[in-house]
Enzyme design. Sequence first.
Site, mmCIF file in Angstrom:
data_model
loop_
_atom_site.group_PDB
_atom_site.id
_atom_site.type_symbol
_atom_site.label_atom_id
_atom_site.label_comp_id
_atom_site.label_asym_id
_atom_site.label_seq_id
_atom_site.Cartn_x
_atom_site.Cartn_y
_atom_site.Cartn_z
ATOM 1 N N GLU A 19 10.018 0.850 10.386
ATOM 2 C CA GLU A 19 11.057 1.860 10.186
ATOM 3 C C GLU A 19 10.369 3.182 10.437
ATOM 4 O O GLU A 19 9.534 3.614 9.653
ATOM 5 C CB GLU A 19 11.619 1.742 8.764
ATOM 6 C CG GLU A 19 12.997 2.309 8.636
ATOM 7 C CD GLU A 19 12.962 3.698 8.066
ATOM 8 O OE1 GLU A 19 12.947 4.644 8.894
ATOM 9 O OE2 GLU A 19 12.923 3.831 6.847
ATOM 10 N N LYS A 62 0.842 -1.207 0.000
ATOM 11 C CA LYS A 62 0.000 0.000 0.000
ATOM 12 C C LYS A 62 0.874 1.252 0.000
ATOM 13 O O LYS A 62 1.527 1.573 0.995
ATOM 14 C CB LYS A 62 -0.920 0.059 1.223
ATOM 15 C CG LYS A 62 -1.943 1.197 1.037
ATOM 16 C CD LYS A 62 -2.596 1.662 2.320
ATOM 17 C CE LYS A 62 -1.843 2.755 3.024
ATOM 18 N NZ LYS A 62 -1.773 4.044 2.305
ATOM 19 N N CYS A 96 13.638 10.417 7.052
ATOM 20 C CA CYS A 96 13.581 9.915 8.427
ATOM 21 C C CYS A 96 14.934 10.068 9.108
ATOM 22 O O CYS A 96 15.016 10.161 10.321
ATOM 23 C CB CYS A 96 13.101 8.473 8.449
ATOM 24 S SG CYS A 96 13.918 7.461 7.249
ATOM 25 N N GLU A 121 9.756 14.945 15.802
ATOM 26 C CA GLU A 121 10.191 14.906 14.410
ATOM 27 C C GLU A 121 9.417 15.957 13.615
ATOM 28 O O GLU A 121 8.193 15.953 13.606
ATOM 29 C CB GLU A 121 9.928 13.516 13.824
ATOM 30 C CG GLU A 121 10.373 13.391 12.391
ATOM 31 C CD GLU A 121 10.308 11.956 11.884
ATOM 32 O OE1 GLU A 121 9.246 11.331 12.020
ATOM 33 O OE2 GLU A 121 11.321 11.495 11.317
HETATM 34 P P1 NAP Z 1 1.908 8.066 8.450
HETATM 35 O O1 NAP Z 1 0.499 8.399 8.732
HETATM 36 O O2 NAP Z 1 2.690 7.295 9.443
HETATM 37 O O3 NAP Z 1 1.932 7.331 7.033
HETATM 38 C C1 NAP Z 1 2.765 6.274 6.641
HETATM 39 C C2 NAP Z 1 1.956 5.182 5.959
HETATM 40 O O4 NAP Z 1 1.087 4.576 6.904
HETATM 41 C C3 NAP Z 1 1.040 5.688 4.854
HETATM 42 O O5 NAP Z 1 0.961 4.721 3.828
HETATM 43 C C4 NAP Z 1 -0.272 5.828 5.581
HETATM 44 O O6 NAP Z 1 -1.371 5.822 4.724
HETATM 45 C C5 NAP Z 1 -0.250 4.617 6.447
HETATM 46 N N1 NAP Z 1 -1.158 4.668 7.596
HETATM 47 C C6 NAP Z 1 -1.662 5.758 8.234
HETATM 48 N N2 NAP Z 1 -2.467 5.387 9.243
HETATM 49 C C7 NAP Z 1 -2.488 4.036 9.264
HETATM 50 C C8 NAP Z 1 -3.129 3.061 10.075
HETATM 51 N N3 NAP Z 1 -3.925 3.405 11.090
HETATM 52 N N4 NAP Z 1 -2.906 1.753 9.807
HETATM 53 C C9 NAP Z 1 -2.104 1.379 8.806
HETATM 54 N N5 NAP Z 1 -1.477 2.255 7.995
HETATM 55 C C10 NAP Z 1 -1.653 3.569 8.224
HETATM 56 O O7 NAP Z 1 2.699 9.378 8.155
HETATM 57 P P2 NAP Z 1 2.058 10.776 7.676
HETATM 58 O O8 NAP Z 1 0.787 11.063 8.403
HETATM 59 O O9 NAP Z 1 1.990 10.746 6.221
HETATM 60 O O10 NAP Z 1 3.192 11.773 8.156
HETATM 61 C C11 NAP Z 1 3.169 12.230 9.506
HETATM 62 C C12 NAP Z 1 4.568 12.252 10.071
HETATM 63 O O11 NAP Z 1 5.135 10.949 10.051
HETATM 64 C C13 NAP Z 1 5.561 13.089 9.307
HETATM 65 O O12 NAP Z 1 5.465 14.429 9.604
HETATM 66 C C14 NAP Z 1 6.862 12.485 9.766
HETATM 67 O O13 NAP Z 1 7.210 13.002 11.005
HETATM 68 C C15 NAP Z 1 6.531 11.025 9.915
HETATM 69 N N6 NAP Z 1 6.958 10.230 8.734
HETATM 70 C C16 NAP Z 1 8.060 9.457 8.850
HETATM 71 C C17 NAP Z 1 8.497 8.733 7.753
HETATM 72 C C18 NAP Z 1 9.716 7.869 7.821
HETATM 73 O O14 NAP Z 1 10.316 7.599 6.803
HETATM 74 N N7 NAP Z 1 10.082 7.366 8.981
HETATM 75 C C19 NAP Z 1 7.830 8.813 6.543
HETATM 76 C C20 NAP Z 1 6.678 9.602 6.456
HETATM 77 C C21 NAP Z 1 6.260 10.309 7.562
HETATM 78 P P3 NAP Z 1 -1.924 7.203 4.110
HETATM 79 O O15 NAP Z 1 -0.778 8.058 3.782
HETATM 80 O O16 NAP Z 1 -2.627 6.740 2.936
HETATM 81 O O17 NAP Z 1 -2.802 7.791 5.173
#
Ligand code: NAP
Length: 498
Positions: A271, A196, A305, A402
């Site tokens: 991760e 996904k 990250c 973060e």
């Molecule tokens: P996120 O919500 O953690 O999204 C990462 C992935 O998880 C996306 O594919 C997201 O889907 C999915 N997801 C979200 N809620 C879920 C759930 N309840 N169950 C299963 N999968 C789920 O990250 P974000 O909201 O896009 O970003 C928020 C913050 O996360 C950023 O500001 C940053 O601090 C952090 N982040 C970290 C990384 C990293 O590489 N470690 C990458 C991205 C973001 P959808 O996007 O379709 O909702």
Amino acid sequence: MTTTLTQTSTAQLPAFAQKFLKEPKKLFIDGKFVDAKSGKTFPVFNPATGETIAYVAEGDSADIDLAVAAARRAFERGSWRKMSPSQRSRLIYQLADKMEERLEDFALLESLDNGKPLSIARVADVPLAVDNLRYMAGWATKILGDTIPIPGDFHAYTRREPIGVAGQIIPWNFPLLMAAWKIGPALAAGCTIVLKPAEQTPLSAMLLAEIAAEVGFPEGVLNVVPGYGETAGAAIAAHPDVDKVAFTGSTDVGKLIVKAAAGNLKKVTLELGGKSPNIIFADANIEEAIAGAAFAIFFNMGECCSAGSRLFVERPVFDQVTQAIANAAKGMKVGSGLDQSTEIGPLVSDEQLDRVTGYIQSGIDEGARTLSGGGRVGDRGYFVAPTVIVDVKPNMKIMREEIFGPVVAATPFDDMNEVLEQANDTVFGLAAGVWTKDVSKAHNVAAGLRAGSVWVNCYNVFDAALPFGGYKQSGWGREMSHNALECYTETKSVVVKL
Ligand code: NAP
Ligand code: MG
């Protein structure tokens, strides 16, 4: 800072992109491109303009059920299971070759979808994704067990077998590369996959599905189901017939994944986020350290990250270093990722724009001071100026959480033990940097840092052969390297009475 927020309208895009973006992208399930069961689609935005550039089928739990069933069939009964490791290896190599042939197409989609400079997508995202697939393709034929001497008349050995159906949930910061990090080891090990992509950036994963179909992976081996995290993602994490879930994203969602996975105790690798310290000693090559610290935080708009978001500088060079990074920030070209000269593209979404500018404001409200940047650029698209913040305190939000944007918080230090304590004063432990010409100091600091990657006199150096992952709340398990492969296999002990 110079800005050219000039935009390329979709009508000016190369023919490939116009065609690709025109038709709603479908889910890829069991070797076929299909509509979502619900018939729903969701819009994909160009972060440089906020305009809708495409529509993508919105998978939810009903589609995840179909994809998991297809992956299960392919794992238990399909030709994939019987295929020799060298045939499996060859398919992965072919996927990498096709990806390389389509480098320009992938890079363009990545830039349009995520906002990142096309120049970065061309030299980082796509080539690294290709390289990761090739590296893992090589492993497919080298998954070995052991023969183990045990007392008695027995012949004992281990087999490493694929875990089964792998659910993989990836973020938006390096969409194609994160897909490659995930599917490479799973395919090499002989697993089947439901992937996904993030709702913000599903496009390159859909092109990946197209080329996987061309290469001829057996039906159901790789399924790609875009959709929202709360629906499609949550359905993968909780699914009773998924054997393993691999997630990259925020630490908060990582914790939800762990809870959801408890139902069938599926294996979990995570991760997650970071708040990585980057430490500059006064005896470093200061020019290189300044350039390296700017790269550590501003690469990919800080949407990394591993971003070096907490900068610790030894007091005698603190002003010199922070001023120089601020000057570099002021000189960076902010603009559309498609503009050849852009160094800082837009953030991925309006949500991310609000988060990042909110963090900058919270720092200012708590008494910190900006040396460069400090907020949004323009009023169209999601641009944030590269920002250097000083006068920070360890308990400020900008030092603890973060930010995931082009924002670095810098603080002076006086000695090695003090800085190690401060650097490790975080719930995260993903990466760290240290800059010094003193070899023993470099190794001592590298050993003292509680982080999965430490870069000495460099930053953000990645290779498919190097394990990557987090200590503490930055994750479970490792990506890339043979470590990643192990996360997609089970070990079976076989004992034969002689
Ligand atoms: P996120 O919500 O953690 O999204 C990462 C992935 O998880 C996306 O594919 C997201 O889907 C999915 N997801 C979200 N809620 C879920 C759930 N309840 N169950 C299963 N999968 C789920 O990250 P974000 O909201 O896009 O970003 C928020 C913050 O996360 C950023 O500001 C940053 O601090 C952090 N982040 C970290 C990384 C990293 O590489 N470690 C990458 C991205 C973001 P959808 O996007 O379709 O909702
Ligand atoms: Mg989300």
